[in-house]
Design an enzyme around this catalytic site. Structure first.
Site, PDB file in Angstrom:
ATOM      1  N   GLY A 174      -0.868  16.804  29.538  1.00 39.50           N
ATOM      2  CA  GLY A 174       0.259  17.033  28.642  1.00 39.50           C
ATOM      3  C   GLY A 174      -0.106  18.020  27.549  1.00 39.50           C
ATOM      4  N   ASP A 175      -1.344  17.964  27.096  1.00 42.96           N
ATOM      5  CA  ASP A 175      -1.861  18.919  26.118  1.00 42.96           C
ATOM      6  C   ASP A 175      -2.340  20.202  26.795  1.00 42.96           C
ATOM      7  OD1 ASP A 175      -1.788  17.517  23.484  1.00 42.96           O
ATOM      8  OD2 ASP A 175      -3.044  16.079  24.527  1.00 42.96           O
ATOM      9  N   LEU A 176      -3.169  20.059  27.815  1.00 44.67           N
ATOM     10  CA  LEU A 176      -3.880  21.210  28.368  1.00 44.67           C
ATOM     11  C   LEU A 176      -2.950  22.182  29.091  1.00 44.67           C
ATOM     12  CD1 LEU A 176      -7.076  19.418  29.728  1.00 44.67           C
ATOM     13  CD2 LEU A 176      -6.720  20.490  27.507  1.00 44.67           C
ATOM     14  N   ALA A 179      -0.810  23.919  26.537  1.00 46.11           N
ATOM     15  CA  ALA A 179      -1.619  24.917  25.832  1.00 46.11           C
ATOM     16  C   ALA A 179      -1.792  26.177  26.659  1.00 46.11           C
ATOM     17  CB  ALA A 179      -2.982  24.320  25.498  1.00 46.11           C
TER      18      ALA A 179
END
Length: 390
Positions: A174-176, A179
């Protein structure tokens, strides 16, 4: 010299999504100045440590995604520090932040304000639910983390065993993934600026990114009218494409194409299976029968024996842990484990290298993560010199 060595990035992000985005830029040569709030990034004290949390400047979490950056501690609530930040903005190419929607406006440092100081600025935000500028919704302003994004975006519903609960993917995708998409957006905006001279706003939302990540489930639902759910390590439309138990672990086999299927049957000494299930649809329709037959063969052999028998003819691999990865010569040949200094420890540590390979300007981690406020004098002096030269 990296491909982005002329780029100045002001990084107002913390935790994972934003720092990973700016880490990608730093690995490609950008000068990334990490603007940290008083006390620094929330994850500076997060474990693991080599030996002592008291002696070491930060843990592995912070080290991994903040390598190669410079640090400047600013309190954007304070007028003097806001002025210092604006002086940096005037000479910057990119600003990246991952506050909740409206936070930078509260500091009077929103996109419109910064664009007045630098019309060519690329302003990028990473939020859980995006920014009202690019599509206003009732969710904006709510906090979000990887777990929330994976849950809302459908990832958890299609991850895990058929008879098990919804399961988070191990890495913080969800972050990577958000990003990475944000980095793509920044680079596209820079290309547009090079052609037109125009800066712009780039917005990437974690929820949006997870819908993009689950692309297969989206079109399946549209085509069939049914919501896909968990089915373990198997594939909804291909077989064999699964994990299989071995005598000492697990292997994955992807032999859904007829050429690979025939090679697998030959290796297993099962020409009858190749003859009875000659096409993809027949194999998919009898997946349980065929899975049992393949398991009968794999369970009697080690992972190495299975891979030795199939490699070069059938896509196959052992399911590795990190110890296996550290022992894999391929990983070292590809420079995917990079040593960096761990301040306060008596040895170096290794972090993941850059998967982006370029022949003339190879990306690479450019040293350890910074100490808090380590580069105050040089960053602010750079801004003064730049202003004087203008």
């Amino acid at each position: 010299m990296g491909a982005l060595s002329s780029l100045r990035v002001l990084d107002l992000t913390q935790v994972l999504a934003g720092p990973y985005c700016t880490m990608l830029l730093a690995d490609m040569g950008a000068d990334v100045v990490k603007i940290e709030r008083p006390g620094g990034d929330l994850i500076r004290p997060n474990p693991p440590f080599v030996e002592s949390a008291q002696e070491e400047a930060y843990g592995g979490y912070f080290q991994s995604v903040n390598r190669g950056k410079r640090s400047l501690e600013l309190d954007l609530e304070a007028e003097r520090d806001r002025e210092a930040f604006l002086s940096l903005v005037e000479e910057a190419d990119v600003v990246v932040e991952n506050y909740r929607a409206g936070t930078m406006e509260r500091f009077d440092l929103g996109y419109e304000t910064l664009a007045e100081h630098n019309p060519e600025l690329i302003y990028s935000s990473i939020r859980g639910f995006g920014d009202p500028r690019t599509g206003e919704t009732h969710r904006q302003g709510q906090p979000s983390f990887d777990l929330v994004a994976q849950a809302l975006g459908g990832v958890m519903e299609i991850t895990g065993q058929e008879d098990g609960p919804p399961t988070k993917v191990g890495p913080g995708i969800g972050d990577l993934f958000t990003a990475t998409l944000n980095c793509v957006g920044i680079l596209a905006a820079l290309h547009h600026r090079e052609r037109t001279g125009e800066g712009q706003y780039v917005d990437t939302a974690m929820y949006d990114a997870m819908i993009s990540m689950t692309e297969r489930a989206i079109y399946q639902h549209s085509y069939t009218g049914e919501a896909p759910t968990r089915q373990g390590n198997s594939h909804p439309t291909l077989f064999p494409y699964d994990a299989f138990e071995a005598a000492d672990g697990h292997v994955v086999i992807a032999a859904f194409g007829s050429n690979h299927w025939n090679a697998l049957c030959e290796t297993m000494d099962r020409p009858d299976l190749a003859a009875e299930y000659p096409d993809a649809s027949s194999r998919l329709g009898s997946r349980e029968t065929l899975r049992a037959a393949i398991l009968e063969w794999t369970r009697e052999r080690t992972c190495d024996e299975i891979c030795d028998a199939l490699e070069g003819r059938v896509p196959v691999a052992p399911v590795q842990n990190t110890a296996d990865i550290f022992d894999d010569p391929h990983v070292h040949a590809r420079e995917m484990l990079v040593p960096v200094v761990q301040p306060g420890a008596d040895r170096e540590v290794e972090i993941a290298g850059s998967p982006i390979k370029m022949s003339e300007t190879p990306p690479r981690p450019r040293g350890r993560a910074p100490l808090l406020d380590e580069h105050r004098e040089e960053v602010l002096e750079d801004a003064v010199r730049a202003a004087e030269s203008d």
